[in-house]
Scaffold this motif. Structure first.
Motif, PDB file in Angstrom:
ATOM      1  N   TRP A 149       7.628  19.006 -14.371  1.00 58.62           N
ATOM      2  CA  TRP A 149       8.403  19.887 -13.483  1.00 58.62           C
ATOM      3  C   TRP A 149       8.449  19.328 -12.064  1.00 58.62           C
ATOM      4  O   TRP A 149       9.527  19.212 -11.456  1.00 58.62           O
ATOM      5  CB  TRP A 149       7.764  21.278 -13.479  1.00 58.62           C
ATOM      6  N   GLU A 150       7.296  18.945 -11.545  1.00 62.19           N
ATOM      7  CA  GLU A 150       7.235  18.411 -10.178  1.00 62.19           C
ATOM      8  C   GLU A 150       7.997  17.084 -10.078  1.00 62.19           C
ATOM      9  O   GLU A 150       8.707  16.836  -9.092  1.00 62.19           O
ATOM     10  CB  GLU A 150       5.777  18.203  -9.755  1.00 62.19           C
ATOM     11  N   SER A 151       7.876  16.232 -11.098  1.00 60.17           N
ATOM     12  CA  SER A 151       8.559  14.932 -11.090  1.00 60.17           C
ATOM     13  C   SER A 151      10.073  15.095 -11.172  1.00 60.17           C
ATOM     14  O   SER A 151      10.818  14.390 -10.477  1.00 60.17           O
ATOM     15  CB  SER A 151       8.071  14.065 -12.255  1.00 60.17           C
ATOM     16  N   LEU A 152      10.548  16.013 -12.025  1.00 58.10           N
ATOM     17  CA  LEU A 152      11.985  16.260 -12.128  1.00 58.10           C
ATOM     18  C   LEU A 152      12.553  16.800 -10.822  1.00 58.10           C
ATOM     19  O   LEU A 152      13.647  16.418 -10.395  1.00 58.10           O
ATOM     20  CB  LEU A 152      12.263  17.243 -13.274  1.00 58.10           C
TER      21      LEU A 152
ATOM     22  N   TRP B 245      15.365  14.854  -8.604  1.00 54.60           N
ATOM     23  CA  TRP B 245      16.607  15.541  -8.229  1.00 54.60           C
ATOM     24  C   TRP B 245      16.736  15.601  -6.707  1.00 54.60           C
ATOM     25  O   TRP B 245      17.815  15.384  -6.151  1.00 54.60           O
ATOM     26  CB  TRP B 245      16.609  16.954  -8.819  1.00 54.60           C
ATOM     27  N   SER B 246      15.632  15.863  -6.046  1.00 55.81           N
ATOM     28  CA  SER B 246      15.619  15.918  -4.585  1.00 55.81           C
ATOM     29  C   SER B 246      15.979  14.559  -3.982  1.00 55.81           C
ATOM     30  O   SER B 246      16.757  14.465  -3.021  1.00 55.81           O
ATOM     31  CB  SER B 246      14.225  16.353  -4.102  1.00 55.81           C
ATOM     32  N   TRP B 247      15.426  13.497  -4.564  1.00 55.62           N
ATOM     33  CA  TRP B 247      15.695  12.144  -4.066  1.00 55.62           C
ATOM     34  C   TRP B 247      17.171  11.783  -4.245  1.00 55.62           C
ATOM     35  O   TRP B 247      17.780  11.188  -3.361  1.00 55.62           O
ATOM     36  CB  TRP B 247      14.808  11.157  -4.820  1.00 55.62           C
ATOM     37  N   LYS B 248      17.748  12.178  -5.377  1.00 55.80           N
ATOM     38  CA  LYS B 248      19.148  11.838  -5.657  1.00 55.80           C
ATOM     39  C   LYS B 248      20.124  12.550  -4.725  1.00 55.80           C
ATOM     40  O   LYS B 248      21.153  11.989  -4.337  1.00 55.80           O
ATOM     41  CB  LYS B 248      19.492  12.159  -7.119  1.00 55.80           C
TER      42      LYS B 248
ATOM     43  N   VAL C 162      15.661  18.876  -0.389  1.00 54.31           N
ATOM     44  CA  VAL C 162      14.800  19.629  -1.307  1.00 54.31           C
ATOM     45  C   VAL C 162      15.644  20.439  -2.285  1.00 54.31           C
ATOM     46  O   VAL C 162      16.675  21.011  -1.900  1.00 54.31           O
ATOM     47  CB  VAL C 162      13.875  20.574  -0.505  1.00 54.31           C
ATOM     48  N   VAL C 163      15.224  20.469  -3.534  1.00 57.85           N
ATOM     49  CA  VAL C 163      15.999  21.181  -4.563  1.00 57.85           C
ATOM     50  C   VAL C 163      16.066  22.674  -4.259  1.00 57.85           C
ATOM     51  O   VAL C 163      15.153  23.254  -3.668  1.00 57.85           O
ATOM     52  CB  VAL C 163      15.391  20.976  -5.970  1.00 57.85           C
TER      53      VAL C 163
END
Length: 267
Positions: A162-165, A169-172, A176-177
């Protein structure tokens, strides 16, 4: 963790836990009856699908609150940001300790709930009193070890994923998501973790539902797994996997999304 973080984690975790457990209770009942020794139809089929819901209503808030308070506290103590490579390990350790603490509240609620789910004609209060009279307070903790052994691998998979996804997503997208994006990540992480830990869930269910004094009732996970495999093979070890994955995927969406949203509003 300061007082504000503590209260936010406690409130957000408790409300998220209540929300998901009550919304998805029928799916959980179906899963429990599919895994029960007497089989789906004899356990009640689709009759009395909300049997045991009072136990869940009472236990959900403190159970989820205890988990998230411990999880967020341990993330702070272990310094998640100290190294990008240590992050997943921190999440695994924090989630594991969170489950050990939360199961002190979850297991008694789960024992009463599951027995009510496979005995829909008996009230939750009667099942609680019968359990205490026949087995004492320790009877409410039958399956504690098997529950912890199920929840730790589940959380070790779910929370780092969950944290990695969320980080990916945040990096892309460069920020912040949002809470709904966190919820989507939670759904994927929960569904995957649910699938791979289903045999442990089957063992936990069999232990909690076993007759008092039987070998399975002693709480040993490996003999319980072997007994299922010997009589039902691999399909028996994955009994209820579809409703479990469905419930936990949807549950991950609601649970982690609601937690993220409420926590942001409170901080």
């Amino acid at each position: 963790m300061d007082r504000g973080d503590f209260l936010a984690s406690l409130t957000a975790g408790g409300l998220a836990g209540m929300c998901v457990d009550l919304v998805l209770f029928p799916l959980d009942t179906v899963k429990t009856r599919l895994q029960s020794p007497q089989g789906f139809k004899k356990a009640g089929g689709f009759h009395g699908i909300y049997a045991g819901v009072p136990s869940t209503a009472v236990g959900s808030f403190p159970n989820a609150a205890a988990f998230f308070v411990t999880y967020e506290c341990m993330k702070t103590v272990l310094h998640t940001d100290a190294s990008p490579y240590f992050g997943p390990v921190t999440h695994m350790l924090a989630a594991s300790l969170g489950e050990v603490v939360a199961c002190l509240i979850r297991v008694p609620s789960e024992v009463v709930k599951q027995r009510a789910q496979v005995s829909p004609t008996s009230s939750t209060l009667r099942i609680l009193s019968n359990t205490v009279c026949e087995e004492g307070i320790l009877g409410l903790y039958r399956g504690y070890k098997s529950t912890v052994l199920r929840e730790i691998p589940f959380s070790v998979v779910q929370f780092p994923l969950w944290e990695s996804l969320k980080d990916l997503w945040s990096w892309k997208q460069g920020h912040v998501v949002d809470s709904w994006q966190s919820a989507v990540c939670g759904a994927f992480a929960g569904g995957f973790a649910a699938a791979v830990t289903t045999p442990l869930d089957v063992a936990k269910t069999r232990i909690m539902l076993a007759k008092t004094g039987s070998k399975t009732a002693t709480g040993n996970v490996l003999p319980a797994l072997y007994g299922v495999w010997r009589t039902q093979g691999v399909p028996g070890l994955f009994a209820g996997v579809v409703p479990r994955m469905s419930a936990i995927s949807l549950g991950g969406f609601i649970f982690l999304g609601t937690y993220d949203k409420i926590r942001r509003l409170l901080l």
